[in-house]
Structure formats: structure tokens, C-alpha cells
Design an enzyme around this catalytic site. Structure first.
Site, PDB file in Angstrom:
ATOM      1  CG  ASP A  69      66.282 117.501  31.390  1.00 45.02           C
ATOM      2  OD1 ASP A  69      66.802 116.382  31.052  1.00 45.02           O
ATOM      3  OD2 ASP A  69      64.867 117.530  31.525  1.00 45.02           O
ATOM      4  CD  GLU A  86      74.661 112.114  30.752  1.00 43.41           C
ATOM      5  OE1 GLU A  86      74.600 111.866  31.703  1.00 43.41           O
ATOM      6  OE2 GLU A  86      75.320 111.357  29.777  1.00 43.41           O
ATOM      7  CD1 TRP A  87      68.020 112.573  32.784  1.00 43.46           C
ATOM      8  CD2 TRP A  87      67.762 111.661  30.530  1.00 43.46           C
ATOM      9  NE1 TRP A  87      67.181 113.500  32.265  1.00 43.46           N
ATOM     10  CE2 TRP A  87      67.020 112.915  30.704  1.00 43.46           C
ATOM     11  CE3 TRP A  87      67.725 111.075  29.447  1.00 43.46           C
ATOM     12  CZ2 TRP A  87      66.033 113.476  29.652  1.00 43.46           C
ATOM     13  CZ3 TRP A  87      67.089 111.565  28.347  1.00 43.46           C
ATOM     14  CH2 TRP A  87      66.279 112.687  28.575  1.00 43.46           C
ATOM     15  N   GLY A  88      72.912 110.180  33.195  1.00 46.03           N
ATOM     16  CA  GLY A  88      73.796 109.276  33.179  1.00 46.03           C
ATOM     17  C   GLY A  88      74.254 108.503  32.029  1.00 46.03           C
ATOM     18  CG  ASP A 119      63.367 111.898  35.529  1.00 48.36           C
ATOM     19  OD1 ASP A 119      64.529 112.289  35.168  1.00 48.36           O
ATOM     20  OD2 ASP A 119      62.320 112.591  34.942  1.00 48.36           O
TER      21      ASP A 119
HETATM   22  C1  GLA Z   1      63.248 115.364  32.708  1.00 44.49           C
HETATM   23  C2  GLA Z   1      64.407 115.439  33.657  1.00 44.49           C
HETATM   24  C3  GLA Z   1      63.610 115.711  35.067  1.00 44.49           C
HETATM   25  C4  GLA Z   1      62.743 116.909  34.640  1.00 44.49           C
HETATM   26  C5  GLA Z   1      61.663 116.510  33.503  1.00 44.49           C
HETATM   27  C6  GLA Z   1      60.972 117.830  32.879  1.00 44.49           C
HETATM   28  O1  GLA Z   1      62.614 114.046  32.834  1.00 44.49           O
HETATM   29  O2  GLA Z   1      65.182 114.328  34.112  1.00 44.49           O
HETATM   30  O3  GLA Z   1      64.248 115.966  36.252  1.00 44.49           O
HETATM   31  O4  GLA Z   1      63.340 118.160  34.858  1.00 44.49           O
HETATM   32  O5  GLA Z   1      62.595 116.256  32.380  1.00 44.49           O
HETATM   33  O6  GLA Z   1      60.394 117.656  31.918  1.00 44.49           O
END
Ligand code: GLA
Length: 676
Positions: A163, A196-198, A218
């Protein structure tokens, strides 16, 4: 073209086995890691969407057991993945290693890995490329890459989700590459999921670092979230391929915030996009319907197709999406996704798909589990929020053995422009039109409709409900006049229709259609607080829409008093973008006045950048007021909308340009004025 030339050409293309898909160049040469891991998108489970931090070894062991007993393992699910909160806050002072949480994982991770491996499955684990994980309950891997990777390998871990929280501003490529190298050093094959969410355009660099990368923030268990992620991930198709996948986040199928039809769309779209299929629901309590979606092997085969091409958008006409995904061996998956609130008829053709010309094509419907012959127009009537997923075979000389394809569906009239046909006021007759079009080369024999209205409702066919021979290209269409009796209590109802026909080989084909109806509450005369009325339909970005409180974002009733910049309102509607709430007015109201703004329950960070929204008021298909962009700094803004003559009032909270995180939009003190 002369017939002989045509036959020659199609024979030639059969021999050569070539199928060209228009507008679909193959993905660029894979720059995947050379380890051969994740040749198809990883499939498995991750607990985060279902349980958050409430994880323990019983959940993980039970999930592995259920994988085996429920047939999920046989369907291809393999990885059982632990998310955040599994470790103690402190490392072992002697060794510097991570320590499994003593309460949640008293047996340790190695024992869990052994349990999972004994079932023929694999174990995944989680940490963050930062000093702490996102939930801040355990250390992250930044600066500890080697020891953490080695610890995971020693335990027998097969998959790492890495993450992005608490990353100390160290560049992403550096952080994620360090862990790649550490994992490689262990010598254990470990699938590496970059999370890293893009944020740093991982589709441009992450193929050389990991096997999959999150392209978005998310997901949450709402239609708005699922569609939002689809829109972010779909354009990235060229970056994906064997060993290197776009990851629009884990599945929400079964978690309760969407209908089963919406979950089928979610699952179909993720499969079309060759996304990792990580189940995000608690399998110990999953319904048979949820398991049926997750275990649909024909849809899974689209996701897991060895060619590894992510499906592409051929067209999106105002929410009527056509995706195509080329498959190994020359078949093509066609995904027809209806994002809109009304049934819609749309699709593509063999010519548009670039398929070699055939007299007819064999088409498999992957949700109906039926096989038909189709002369080359792959068009379906798709219910609101539904998806048809078709597998078109490139060529099959035995097409004539299959019954002809039928485009079957029900259309409902709308009580106003832009109003979904599902809103049916009590006492008002409406005509539901059931139709089937023969899309094959062969006749349909003895085509018949069945129709079922809710108990106690009157339903009469207005014309014949069957036909002995329906020729290719012919349409059978029957209107049913339906009346919800006056005084029907407001609520949700179901309407069903069925079609049966036979092919010349006497195969019987049957199809069904179900439609959700809403009988709305009549609006009171005079002046009323909108927060006290019942809406006809509501959709929300996080959790349910709230009445007379702000939107807590998780479950019903979790809000606080509606408050905009310190000003508290007793009445109103608490939404979270992207939201849409419909009230039935029956053309009896004249105006609405309301204060709109971001609730004080906003992005809690000291310097929030999120928490913006745009508020719109619609009278049927006409927008009558628009707030422009409101931020958490702004005081409430008063909007007034003219509702004269409208059947339906629609209030809409849209996210600002930054998407829709923390966009808790209040419709505060709304007052509706109606005629007697
Ligand atoms: C981030 C990630 C999620 C999850 C949470 C856990 O938000 O994007 O998918 O793993 O952390 O805290």
C-alpha cells in the site's frame, strides 16, 4: 461482391484463422517481469471490503475451507489474502521482524499459510510502502524491505499487497522497486500488487515492478463508486497484459449496497477489463445468489482468457456501453452495459467487430447460459443497470444446429421525460411492452410470452401473446395494460415476463425478464418538509441517503445533525456524492426552496482539498437550479426551483472535479410547495 468471391474470402479467412477487431490493436509488447507470475489476472479473496480491520485467523482459515467446499477453488479462485491490521504495532526488538498480532493471529502466519497450502491454495499478505500502514495499527515496510520480504518468504507467503500510506514523500517508483528487489532476493515466487491508487500513473512504469497495480482510489459498496472506477480504469486497457494488470480494486459483490443485477454488472465489467477478481465479501455469510455470481465460470473464463487483452470501449452512447474483448482462438466477448435508469436496446454487429463474414454466428450468453445462432447483429435489450455478456464465436459451420437468437425484453413508458419507467403511481394504468426480435437465420417456432404482474394488480394483453412462426428479422410485440390498484401502499414491486420458443430441431428455449417497480407516495398538498417525505428512489456514493441527518457514509442512521458551516438544520436530506434522489410529484407541485452545502462532517485533514460538490435540481428532464461548485469553506447557498408541471423532482449531488471522496452534500431545510 459476387457470391463466389465472398465464399472464397470467407473460406480463406477460415483457413488463415484471422480475425481482425476494428479499432483494437493488440496491447503493446509486454514489459512484464520475467518471472512468469500472474499470466492471467490473480483470483482470490481479500478481507478488507468485508471486515476492514476486524480480521483474524479464523476468517482466513474459514475462507480457505469455503473456497474448497463451495466450488470457488474449482472455479479458479486461489489466493486468500490478509489485508491491513494483522501485525503488532512494534517489530520484534531483537530481529526487527514483523510480529503477527497476538490476539488476531495467535497461531502465527506460518501456520495459516500451512493451512491454506494444505487446501491447494495460496496465501497473500499486506503492508504499506511507508512507515505505518493505512490503518496505522502496524509498521510499514519502508526502509525494512529486505527483512519484511524475507519474513514473508519464510512464512510461505505467495502474494504481497503493498500500500501507499505514510510514505514520507519518497518517490513511488523508488519505494515500489525496492520491495520488488527484496522479494526477488528471497527466491520465492510472490505475486506483487502495487497499491499506490493510480497516483503516479503506474500504468506507465509498474509493469517492470509488479504484476498488478491499482489504477484508482478505494472502491466502496455503491453503484456510484463501481461506475466511477470503471470510468477510470477502462481507458487504460493498452497497459494490461499477461503478468501485468490494471487493478480497479477488489470486488464488492455480495456486500449489500447494490442489487444482484448491479453486482452481475460489476462482475461482468471487471472480467471484461481483465481485472484481478478478489472476492471482497464474507463468504461465511454469502447468499446463494452471491456465490452464483462469483462462480460463473463462463464469465471467469473471459477474465482469465490466456490472450490477456483488457476489453476496450467500442462505444458509450449516454451510458449505453459496448465493450469488446478479443479472446484466444479468435472468439470475441461483447459486453453490453446499461448504465442508465431505463431499459435500452443497443449493441454491435459482426461487421463492426471485424469478424469474417459468416452466414450466422454462434453466440453464447454468459449469464443466461444459452447458445444461439445470430445472423450478425449482436443487440440486446438490457435492463437498467444490467449487463449482457456475449461470447461470439469467430466461425462455426454448425451454426444451424443452434436455435435462433432473440432480443427479448420489456419496455415501460415513463411518466415524464427523463423519469425512469419503473415509477408507476397507484391507480394509473400503464402499458408494458414485451417484445422479441428474431436475430437468427432460422425461424422461431411457437414463440409465446408469459407475463406476471404483482398480486392483485390487473394485467391484460392488448394483442396476441404468441406466434406460430416468427421469421428471421421479424418482431413480436405485445402490450400489457397494467394497473396498480388505487390505494396500493407505496413500495417496491416486481413484474416478470417470460418467452418460450422452439427451434426447427424442437429445442425449447426459454428466457425471463424481471423489472423492479416503485409505487411512489402521493405528495401532500401545501407546504411540506422534503426531509419528512418518502422518496421514490435514491442512490448514494457512500452508504444510504439519510433523512433529517447528515450522511455518515456507512450505514443507515449513522449521520449527525445537518450542519453547514456551523448552521444547524433540523430537517433535510443527507447525501454523499454521487447521489440522486427522486420524489414523485404527480404534476402537483410548484416549487422547492433549499439550502445546499458541504456538511461540517467533512474531510478531517487539517488542510482539506476534498469535500466539494455540485448540487442540481431537476424537474423531469429539465435542470431548474444548479449550485455551481461548493467547497467545505462555503456557507449554505439557497436554491429555488420551479417544479410546475413536473411528474418527478430529482435532486442530484455530484462530486467536484476531484472525484467524490468526502463529498457529504446536505440538502438542508428543503421546503416543497404543492397544490391541493
Ligand atoms: C488503503 C487501500 C485499501 C486497504 C486499506 C487498508 O486504503 O487502498 O485497499 O488496503 O488501505 O488500510
Amino acid at each position: 461482391m459476387a457470391r463466389t468471391t465472398r465464399v472464397l474470402l470467407s473460406t480463406l479467412s477460415l483457413l488463415l484463422g484471422t480475425v481482425t477487431i476494428v479499432g483494437m490493436s493488440p496491447p503493446p509488447p509486454a514489459a512484464a517481469l520475467p518471472d512468469g507470475l500472474a499470466p492471467t489476472p490473480p483470483m482470490g479473496f481479500n478481507n478488507w471490503n468485508a471486515t476492514g480491520c476486524a480480521i483474524d485467523e479464523n476468517l482466513i482459515k474459514a475462507t480457505a475451507d469455503i473456497f474448497v467446499t463451495s466450488g470457488l477453488k474449482d472455479a479458479g479462485y486461489q489466493y486468500v489474502n490478509i489485508d491491513d491490521c494483522w501485525a503488532e504495532l512494534d517489530r520484534d526488538p531483537q530481529t526487527g521482524r514483523l510480529v503477527p498480532n497476538h490476539v488476531k493471529f495467535p497461531s502465527g502466519i506460518k501456520a495459516i499459510a500451512d493451512h491454506v497450502h494444505a487446501k491447494g491454495l495460496k496465501l497473500g499478505i499486506y503492508t504499506s510502502a511507508g512507515t505505518l500502514t493505512c490503518a496505522r495499527t502496524m509498521p510499514g515496510g519502508l526502509g525494512h524491505e529486505d527483512i519484511d520480504a524475507q519474513t514473508f518468504a519464510d512464512w510461505g507467503v505467495d502474494y504481497l499487497k503493498y500500500d501507499n500510506c505514510n510514505n514520507q514523500g519518497v518517490p513511488a517508483i523508488e519505494r515500489y522497486s525496492r520491495m520488488r528487489d527484496a522479494l526477488k532476493k528471497t527466491g520465492r515466487p510472490i505475486v506483487y500488487s502495487i497499491t499506490e491508487w493510480g497516483e503516479n500513473r503506474p500504468w506507465e512504469w509498474a509493469a517492470a515492478v509488479g504484476h498488478l497495480w491499482r489504477t484508482t482510489g478505494d472502491i466502496n459498496d455503491s453503484w456510484a463508486s463501481m461506475v466511477n472506477l470503471l470510468k477510470l480504469n477502462a481507458p487504460l486497457a493498452p497497459a494490461a497484459g499477461p503478468g501485468h494488470w490494471n487493478d480497479p480494486d477488489m470486488l464488492e459483490v455480495g456486500n449489500g449496497g447494490m442489487t444482484d443485477r448491479e453486482y452481475r454488472s460489476h462482475f461482468s465489467l471487471w472480467a471484461t477489463m481483465a481485472a484481478p477478481l478478489l472476492i471482497g465479501t464474507d463468504l461465511r455469510t454469502a447468499t446463494p445468489q452471491t456465490l452464483d455470481i462469483l462462480r460463473n465460470r463462463e464469465v471467469i473464463a473471459i477474465d482469465q482468457d490466456p490472450l490477456g487483452a483488457q476489453g476496450r470501449v467500442l462505444r458509450n452512447d449516454n451510458g449505453q456501453w459496448v465493450f469488446t474483448k478479443p479472446l484466444a482462438g479468435g472468439d470475441v466477448a461483447v459486453t453490453l452495459f446499461n448504465e442508465t435508469e431505463s431499459a435500452a436496446t443497443f449493441g454491435t454487429t459482426a461487421a463492426e467487430l471485424g469478424l469474417s463474414r459468416q452466414p450466422s454466428y454462434v453466440v453464447r450468453d454468459l449469464w443466461e447460459h444459452s447458445t444461439v445462432e445470430n445472423a450478425g447483429t449482436f443487440v440486446s435489450t438490457v435492463p437498467p443497470h444490467g449487463t449482457a455478456l456475449l461470447r461470439v464465436q469467430r466461425a462455426n459451420r454448425d451454426w444451424w444446429r443452434q436455435p435462433p437468437a432473440g432480443d427479448f425484453g420489456v419496455r415501460l413508458p415513463s411518466v415524464g421525460t427523463g423519469v425512469p419507467g419503473s415509477i408507476v403511481p397507484a391507480g394509473q394504468p400503464f402499458t408494458a411492452t414485451v417484445s422479441v426480435a428474431n436475430q437468427g437465420r432460422l425461424p422461431m417456432l411457437d414463440a409465446r410470452f408469459e407475463f406476471s404482474a404483482p398480486a392483485g394488480w390487473n394485467a391484460q394483453p392488448l394483442n396476441p401473446t404468441g406466434k406460430l412462426v416468427l421469421r428471421p428479422g421479424e418482431v413480436l410485440s405485445t402490450g400489457y395494460q397494467v394497473t396498480p390498484p388505487a390505494g396500493t401502499p407505496p413500495g417496491d414491486f416486481h413484474l416478470g415476463a417470460g418467452l418460450t420458443y422452439r427451434s426447427i430441431f424442437r429445442d425449447e428455449v426459454s428466457r425471463t425478464w424481471s423489472e423492479d417497480l416503485v409505487v411512489p407516495e402521493p405528495v401532500p398538498a401545501g407546504v411540506s418538509d422534503l426531509g419528512d417525505l418518502h422518496w421514490a428512489t435514491a442512490r448514494n456514493g457512500f452508504g444510504p441517503v439519510e433523512r433529517n441527518m447528515s450522511n455518515g457514509g456507512i450505514k443507515a442512521g449513522d449521520g449527525k445533525p445537518l450542519t453547514i458551516n456551523g448552521h444547524v438544520y433540523a430537517k433535510g436530506i443527507g447525501t454523499h456524492a454521487d447521489a440522486q434522489v427522486l420524489f414523485y410529484l404527480g404534476k402537483r407541485c410548484t416549487s422547492i426552496t433549499v439550502d445546499v452545502g458541504i456538511d461540517d462532517e467533512r474531510d478531517p485533514r487539517p488542510d482539506p482539498t476534498q469535500s466539494t460538490a455540485i448540487f442540481e435540481i431537476w424537474a423531469d428532464g429539465v435542470q431548474v437550479a444548479d449550485s455551481g461548485l461548493r467547497t467545505w469553506r462555503d456557507d449554505a447557498l439557497t436554491l429555488t426551483g420551479n417544479l410546475t408541471g413536473a411528474s418527478v423532482l430529482r435532486i442530484v449531488t455530484n462530486g467536484g472535479p476531484d472525484g467524490f471522496r468526502w463529498d457529504r452534500g446536505d440538502w438542508a431545510g428543503p421546503v416543497l410547495t404543492c397544490d391541493p
